[in-house]
Structures are given as structure tokens and as C-alpha cells.
Design a protein around this motif. Structure first.
Motif, PDB file in Angstrom:
ATOM      1  N   TYR A 122       0.839  -1.196   0.000  1.00  0.00           N
ATOM      2  CA  TYR A 122       0.000   0.000   0.000  1.00  0.00           C
ATOM      3  C   TYR A 122       0.882   1.256   0.000  1.00  0.00           C
ATOM      4  O   TYR A 122       2.018   1.216   0.477  1.00  0.00           O
ATOM      5  N   GLN A 125       2.077   2.107   3.310  1.00  0.00           N
ATOM      6  CA  GLN A 125       3.116   1.163   3.720  1.00  0.00           C
ATOM      7  C   GLN A 125       4.490   1.586   3.192  1.00  0.00           C
ATOM      8  O   GLN A 125       5.485   1.579   3.906  1.00  0.00           O
ATOM      9  N   GLU A 129       7.577   2.459   5.498  1.00  0.00           N
ATOM     10  CA  GLU A 129       8.806   1.655   5.389  1.00  0.00           C
ATOM     11  C   GLU A 129      10.025   2.571   5.210  1.00  0.00           C
ATOM     12  O   GLU A 129      11.072   2.351   5.806  1.00  0.00           O
ATOM     13  N   HIS A 163      -3.701  -2.303  10.045  1.00  0.00           N
ATOM     14  CA  HIS A 163      -2.409  -2.784   9.538  1.00  0.00           C
ATOM     15  C   HIS A 163      -1.274  -2.502  10.520  1.00  0.00           C
ATOM     16  O   HIS A 163      -0.101  -2.535  10.134  1.00  0.00           O
ATOM     17  N   PHE A 166       1.846  -0.431   9.896  1.00  0.00           N
ATOM     18  CA  PHE A 166       2.928  -1.015   9.096  1.00  0.00           C
ATOM     19  C   PHE A 166       4.257  -1.039   9.871  1.00  0.00           C
ATOM     20  O   PHE A 166       5.323  -0.769   9.318  1.00  0.00           O
TER      21      PHE A 166
END
Ligand code: UTP
Length: 408
Positions: A122, A125, A129, A163, A166
Motif C-alpha cells: 500500500y 506502507q 517503510e 495494519h 505497518f
């Protein structure tokens, strides 16, 4: 305000049609409509005519950037200064995620878009990251402030929570919401999204600091010792956030702000260019760039307005505080706006049918006493997703992710 008072307010700004369906609404809907009409600032609509002619600009002259060779030479020094600031908790990151992403054509918030090919990746994400790489290097979290809007707050908060951010620690993530502004047809009449609801859109990314303050989030950041805010767009999946080298360069140069820039790939590329306006740092949006400026050359024969912004800015909070009350210029943006037609039917237009009024973060640079334009390698840091295909799209961003060794 009661019905009569609202009707008077609407009449004074030529928006009587807002009450067209009033009598057929339920009591609850009537209340919602009256309260929305009371709190809506219709004054922006009166600037429609003048804004159609574009904003007046001051005298534009070139502004150079700190370029890659110089940055590489001083990288160690800058990086150390940036990491030091991050370790001391002086740097926060602000994700501008209040936009509608209409060009991408998904009903979900843009950050929820999955750009993965063999797995789910995504947009949110990808950003987190990248930020986590800095957290790891610095050994300290960067507080992440996420701006959403009325249109996407619930979905965004839910998605990120589901999520587990992340991998980002929840306590370092704070949400706040931006303001909305009415959206209108070409004659300046507000559209109705429902019979009981005026159509509004997020008021642009320029109000982020005011909103952050309104929600008490800016004050908390200052209490926590945050001195710098790195503001960035949701849609660049190669975005480097709280980049220690950039942060360090701005601090070392004692600038009030910094802007990551790339060399434009074509004179008419659709990105804003950094420049001086009446001697102060400024950014001219691509649609306001005259042919003369677009084709101007410097003494080396390079474009005089060579450096385009990528919506990644660093601001010193103490300087943001000084300009918090100032009004930024309004920009008119043509958009597809869903509405209720004359017959009371819902219409989802295929082409732009009206206008939104927006303030833009890039105009904040002009309010700053100094700005360091900081060049970055475009293929490593700039993969914006505006459309599904073509330029600045999911397609082009996937290609760039691949070039950078990111498995999608
Ligand atoms: P864009 O200018 O690309 O606008 O936003 P958008 O609304 O996301 O997309 P389109 O034009 O409808 O297709 C640039 C950045 O500013 C944020 C966006 O989320 C994106 O990160 N933004 C934009 C806001 O946070 N609020 C706004 O009101 C507008």
C-alpha cells in the motif's frame, strides 16, 4: 441560527438554492443542513471571478539550489547534524493525506491504494517503510502527524490501525483533520452533495499548520521538543522522510525552511518551480509559469528556473508560529464534483464540472525568511502517483520502485 437566519445568510451571498429541498427533509436532516450552512464560510465564493484570471505575482527572479555535487561533498557533516536532531526528538514528520485523489479514481483514501504486483504494497506502507529506515538509523522514532479530512478520516485511521501502522509504533502516530471549503459550479453557486448537505472539499494542503494547531497537535509537538517539521505528500512512493542529510543541511545553513527539489525533465513539466519573488523565496506553480519564465536561460545556458519542488518541505516550527495567522492566497482548482441535479437526482460527473478553493503548502515558503532548495536524485526520490496510467501514475511509480530494488 434558526431557519430564518440561515435563509438570510444564504440570500446575502446568492446561495438561496441551498434551502430548495428543506421542506421535504426529516427533522434530523434539517438540523444538519442549518448547522452546516451556519458554519460554512461562503466568502471564498466571491473570489471566483478574480481567481479565474489567476493570482497576481510579484517580480520573479531565479533562485539556485544546493546541488548534488556539493551535497555529496558535505554529506557526512549534514547527515550527522540531521541524525543528531532526530535523536534528540527535534524532528517530526507531517503526512498530508487529506486530499481526495480524484485523478486516481479510487473511492478510498489514496494511501490505501495497493501498488503491489506479487504482494500487497500500500502507498501508506511504502512511506512508513521509508521512514522506518531513518528510525532505525537514528535509533529514535520520528513523531508522525497524519492530516486527514472529513472525507477520509475514518477510513484512514481504521486502515492504519488494522495494519498496525505497518510496523510504526502507535504512540508516535497522531491524527488531525483539515478544514473543508464549499465547492461550486462555474457560476459560483455551491453544489449540493445531498438534499441536506452542501458539497464541500478539503481546503487544500496549505492549511495544515493552522489545523495542526487547532487540534492542539502543534502545541503538543512543541512541548515534546519538536523544532522541525518535515511535511510531505502521500502520493510519492519513493519519498524520503525526515532525511537526515536534508534536515542537517537546512540546520547547518541556518535556514527557516528547506525544499527538496529535482531538476525539471522538461520546461513544461507539471511541477512548481522554486524562485525568488520580490526578493523572497517562493514557488510558482506550473500553471502560473509564463512562457518567458519557462524558457529563460541562465549564464550557462541551463534553464533559469530549473528546480521543481516535490512536495517535501522542512519548516522550523518557531517560524511557522510567526505566520500562523497570515492568510495564504487562494487557488482555484477545477474538479469533478458529485451533486444533486435540478430534478433531485445524484450525478457523478465524468469531467470537471466546478471548482474547489484551496490554499497550498508551497505558498508558505514565500512567508519564510529563508529557504534552502536541496537537490535530490529524481529517479531515487520522486515517484508521484496522480493517475492510474501514463505520467505520474501507478505504472510509472511501479517502474521506479523496481529500479530502486523495491519488490512489489
Ligand atoms: P494533490 O494536489 O495531488 O491533490 O495533493 P489530491 O486531492 O490528493 O488529488 P487530485 O488532485 O484530486 O487527484 C498533493 C498532496 O496534498 C494532499 C494530498 O493528500 C497529497 O498528499 N492534500 C491535498 C491534502 O492533504 N489536502 C488537500 O486539501 C489537498
Amino acid at each position: 441560527m434558526n431557519k430564518q437566519q440561515v435563509a438570510e445568510k444564504l440570500a446575502s451571498c446568492g446561495q438561496e438554492h441551498v434551502m430548495k429541498y428543506y421542506d421535504e427533509l426529516t427533522e434530523g436532516e434539517k438540523e444538519l443542513l442549518l448547522s452546516q450552512a451556519e458554519s460554512t464560510d461562503f466568502s471564498v465564493l466571491s473570489s471566483l471571478g478574480s481567481l479565474k484570471g489567476g493570482n497576481e505575482r510579484g517580480v520573479i527572479t531565479p533562485l539556485g539550489a544546493m546541488q548534488l555535487p556539493e551535497i555529496r561533498q558535505k554529506e557526512k557533516e549534514f547527515k550527522e547534524a540531521g541524525l543528531e536532531a532526530i535523536k534528540k526528538g527535534k524532528v517530526g514528520a507531517v503526512l498530508l493525506a487529506g486530499g481526495m485523489g480524484t485523478r486516481l479514481g479510487s473511492d478510498d483514501p489514496k494511501g490505501m491504494y495497493n501498488i503491489g504486483i506479487t504482494r500487497e504494497v500500500y502507498i501508506f506502507q511504502r512511506l512508513i517503510e521509508n521512514l522506518l529506515e531513518v528510525v532505525k538509523e537514528a535509533g529514535a522514532y520520528v513523531p508522525l502527524y497524519v492530516m486527514t479530512s472529513d472525507k477520509n478520516n475514518e477510513a484512514t485511521v481504521k486502515f492504519l490501525k488494522e495494519h498496525h501502522y505497518f510496523g510504526y509504533e502507535e504512540k508516535f502516530v497522531t491524527f488531525f483533520m483539515q478544514e473543508m471549503a464549499p465547492a461550486c459550479d462555474p457560476d459560483g453557486k455551491v453544489y449540493m452533495e445531498e438534499k441536506w448537505k452542501i458539497s464541500t472539499s478539503p481546503n487544500g494542503n496549505g492549511g495544515w499548520y493552522t489545523s495542526m494547531h487547532k487540534w492542539g497537535v502543534a502545541q503538543k509537538a512543541m512541548e515534546d521538543g519538536v523544532e522541525w517539521l518535515n511535511v510531505f505528500a502521500v502520493d510519492n512512493v519513493l519519498q524520503r522522510i525526515a532525511d537526515p542529510c536534508f534536515v542537517g543541511a537546512v540546520i547547518a545553513n541556518n535556514c527557516a525552511s528547506g525544499a527538496k527539489v529535482v531538476k525539471k525533465c522538461a520546461p513544461d513539466e507539471k511541477i512548481g518551480v522554486i524562485c525568488l519573488e520580490d526578493g523572497r523565496p517562493s514557488i510558482v506553480e506550473y500553471y502560473e509559469l509564463t512562457d518567458e519564465l519557462m524558457n529563460a536561460k541562465d549564464e550557462n545556458g541551463d534553464p533559469a528556473y530549473y528546480f521543481g519542488v516535490i512536495l517535501n518541505y522542512l519548516f522550523r516550527i518557531s517560524d511557522l508560529e510567526k505566520i500562523r495567522e497570515r492568510n495564504l492566497p487562494l487557488h482555484l482548482v477545477e474538479k469533478k464534483i458529485s451533486y444533486i441535479d435540478e430534478a433531485g437526482n445524484k450525478v457523478k460527473p465524468e469531467a470537471p464540472n466546478g471548482y474547489k478553493f484551496e490554499q497550498l503548502v508551497l505558498d508558505m515558503i514565500h512567508e519564510m525568511d529563508s529557504c534552502l532548495p536541496f537537490e535530490v536524485e529524481r529517479n531515487r526520490e520522486f515517484a508521484p502517483i496522480k493517475n492510474k496510467t501514463g505520467i505520474d501514475s501507478v505504472e510509472s511509480a511501479r517502474k521506479l520502485c523496481k529500479e530502486n530494488g523495491i519488490t512489489l
